[in-house]
Design a protein around this motif. Sequence first.
Motif, PDB file in Angstrom:
ATOM      1  N   ALA A 183       1.435   4.729  18.683  1.00 41.20           N
ATOM      2  CA  ALA A 183       2.546   4.687  17.540  1.00 41.20           C
ATOM      3  C   ALA A 183       2.924   3.607  16.822  1.00 41.20           C
ATOM      4  O   ALA A 183       2.624   2.064  17.240  1.00 41.20           O
ATOM      5  CB  ALA A 183       4.132   5.523  17.947  1.00 41.20           C
ATOM      6  N   LEU A 184       2.424   3.588  15.109  1.00 39.97           N
ATOM      7  CA  LEU A 184       2.472   1.864  14.725  1.00 39.97           C
ATOM      8  C   LEU A 184       3.046   2.341  13.399  1.00 39.97           C
ATOM      9  O   LEU A 184       3.009   3.355  12.918  1.00 39.97           O
ATOM     10  CB  LEU A 184       1.356   1.448  14.767  1.00 39.97           C
ATOM     11  N   VAL A 185       3.298   1.478  12.504  1.00 38.12           N
ATOM     12  CA  VAL A 185       4.260   1.634  11.062  1.00 38.12           C
ATOM     13  C   VAL A 185       2.984  -0.116  10.135  1.00 38.12           C
ATOM     14  O   VAL A 185       2.700  -0.811  10.839  1.00 38.12           O
ATOM     15  CB  VAL A 185       4.866   0.501  10.704  1.00 38.12           C
ATOM     16  N   ILE A 211      -7.236  -4.525  19.086  1.00 36.71           N
ATOM     17  CA  ILE A 211      -8.455  -3.198  18.558  1.00 36.71           C
ATOM     18  C   ILE A 211      -8.090  -2.341  18.971  1.00 36.71           C
ATOM     19  O   ILE A 211      -7.308  -1.366  20.394  1.00 36.71           O
ATOM     20  CB  ILE A 211      -9.409  -3.613  19.195  1.00 36.71           C
ATOM     21  N   LEU A 212      -7.891  -1.218  18.108  1.00 35.15           N
ATOM     22  CA  LEU A 212      -7.691   0.048  18.700  1.00 35.15           C
ATOM     23  C   LEU A 212      -8.090   0.992  19.031  1.00 35.15           C
ATOM     24  O   LEU A 212      -9.197   1.621  17.413  1.00 35.15           O
ATOM     25  CB  LEU A 212      -6.400   1.429  17.120  1.00 35.15           C
ATOM     26  N   ASP A 213      -8.788   1.367  19.333  1.00 38.70           N
ATOM     27  CA  ASP A 213      -9.934   2.654  19.922  1.00 38.70           C
ATOM     28  C   ASP A 213      -9.344   3.887  19.251  1.00 38.70           C
ATOM     29  O   ASP A 213      -8.344   4.594  19.698  1.00 38.70           O
ATOM     30  CB  ASP A 213     -10.067   2.538  21.379  1.00 38.70           C
ATOM     31  N   LEU A 214     -10.658   4.282  18.802  1.00 35.81           N
ATOM     32  CA  LEU A 214     -10.311   5.220  17.743  1.00 35.81           C
ATOM     33  C   LEU A 214     -10.833   7.064  18.710  1.00 35.81           C
ATOM     34  O   LEU A 214     -10.532   8.150  18.904  1.00 35.81           O
ATOM     35  CB  LEU A 214     -10.813   6.242  16.562  1.00 35.81           C
ATOM     36  N   ALA A 218       1.419   1.425  22.478  1.00 30.51           N
ATOM     37  CA  ALA A 218       0.265   1.626  22.474  1.00 30.51           C
ATOM     38  C   ALA A 218       0.467   1.303  24.261  1.00 30.51           C
ATOM     39  O   ALA A 218       0.344   0.548  24.447  1.00 30.51           O
ATOM     40  CB  ALA A 218      -0.601   0.400  22.056  1.00 30.51           C
ATOM     41  N   GLY A 219       0.442   2.497  24.696  1.00 31.42           N
ATOM     42  CA  GLY A 219       0.188   2.708  26.245  1.00 31.42           C
ATOM     43  C   GLY A 219       1.866   2.153  26.792  1.00 31.42           C
ATOM     44  O   GLY A 219       3.131   2.715  26.097  1.00 31.42           O
ATOM     45  N   VAL A 220       2.275   0.946  27.087  1.00 37.07           N
ATOM     46  CA  VAL A 220       3.909   0.009  27.432  1.00 37.07           C
ATOM     47  C   VAL A 220       3.218  -0.981  26.410  1.00 37.07           C
ATOM     48  O   VAL A 220       4.403  -1.421  26.853  1.00 37.07           O
ATOM     49  CB  VAL A 220       3.148  -0.198  28.947  1.00 37.07           C
ATOM     50  N   LEU A 221       2.430  -1.261  25.695  1.00 37.53           N
ATOM     51  CA  LEU A 221       2.842  -2.490  24.886  1.00 37.53           C
ATOM     52  C   LEU A 221       2.862  -2.064  23.391  1.00 37.53           C
ATOM     53  O   LEU A 221       3.701  -0.879  23.230  1.00 37.53           O
ATOM     54  CB  LEU A 221       1.631  -2.999  24.610  1.00 37.53           C
ATOM     55  N   SER A 231       5.008   1.123   3.067  1.00 38.77           N
ATOM     56  CA  SER A 231       5.081   1.870   4.038  1.00 38.77           C
ATOM     57  C   SER A 231       4.693   3.209   4.553  1.00 38.77           C
ATOM     58  O   SER A 231       4.525   4.331   4.746  1.00 38.77           O
ATOM     59  CB  SER A 231       6.416   1.671   5.398  1.00 38.77           C
ATOM     60  N   TYR A 232       3.448   2.942   6.017  1.00 37.85           N
ATOM     61  CA  TYR A 232       3.455   4.395   6.699  1.00 37.85           C
ATOM     62  C   TYR A 232       3.304   4.412   8.333  1.00 37.85           C
ATOM     63  O   TYR A 232       3.233   3.135   8.600  1.00 37.85           O
ATOM     64  CB  TYR A 232       1.384   4.855   6.523  1.00 37.85           C
ATOM     65  N   ARG A 233       4.090   5.462   9.170  1.00 41.35           N
ATOM     66  CA  ARG A 233       4.540   5.401   9.973  1.00 41.35           C
ATOM     67  C   ARG A 233       3.226   6.267  10.523  1.00 41.35           C
ATOM     68  O   ARG A 233       2.970   7.970  10.227  1.00 41.35           O
ATOM     69  CB  ARG A 233       5.470   6.151  10.923  1.00 41.35           C
ATOM     70  N   CYS A 234       2.307   5.835  11.678  1.00 42.71           N
ATOM     71  CA  CYS A 234       0.954   6.405  11.964  1.00 42.71           C
ATOM     72  C   CYS A 234       0.969   6.736  13.415  1.00 42.71           C
ATOM     73  O   CYS A 234       0.858   5.511  13.777  1.00 42.71           O
ATOM     74  CB  CYS A 234       0.039   6.002  12.067  1.00 42.71           C
TER      75      CYS A 234
END
Length: 117
Positions: free
Chosen positions: A51-53, A110-113, A73-76, A41-44
């Motif tokens: 923030a995501l796992v 889609i996660l914009d970097l 992800a913002g309010v999501l 598991s990776y928490r980023c």
Amino acid sequence: MKMSAAYLAQTVAHLEKAGYQITETSDTKESNGAVAFHRTSYRCHKAQAAALVLELLLYPDGREAYYLEILQAGVLRSLSFPLDSWKFRPTLVEFKYYIHPNSGLGLSFILDLKPPD
């Protein structure tokens, strides 16, 4: 690219290069009663933006299952759910949850970097 533990680690490294902090990693052996598995598991997270796992479950019979939990992800946000596939590019990571068997179309996140101009 085929999903694998190595590709998952490459994806996490790509997120790190894009400014995400990897605040927690774990590599444990677990069991849900009848079935034993190995969880990686990776928490980023990146400031207050996202923030995501990302997780890999590896079963003794060789099966692999990948999961994404969107913590913010913002309010999501979302609960952890199985990933069908993902791919990263210089400016984004596309996580695909489901691909329709007949059309090949799918639901993706889609996660914009890079921030918008």
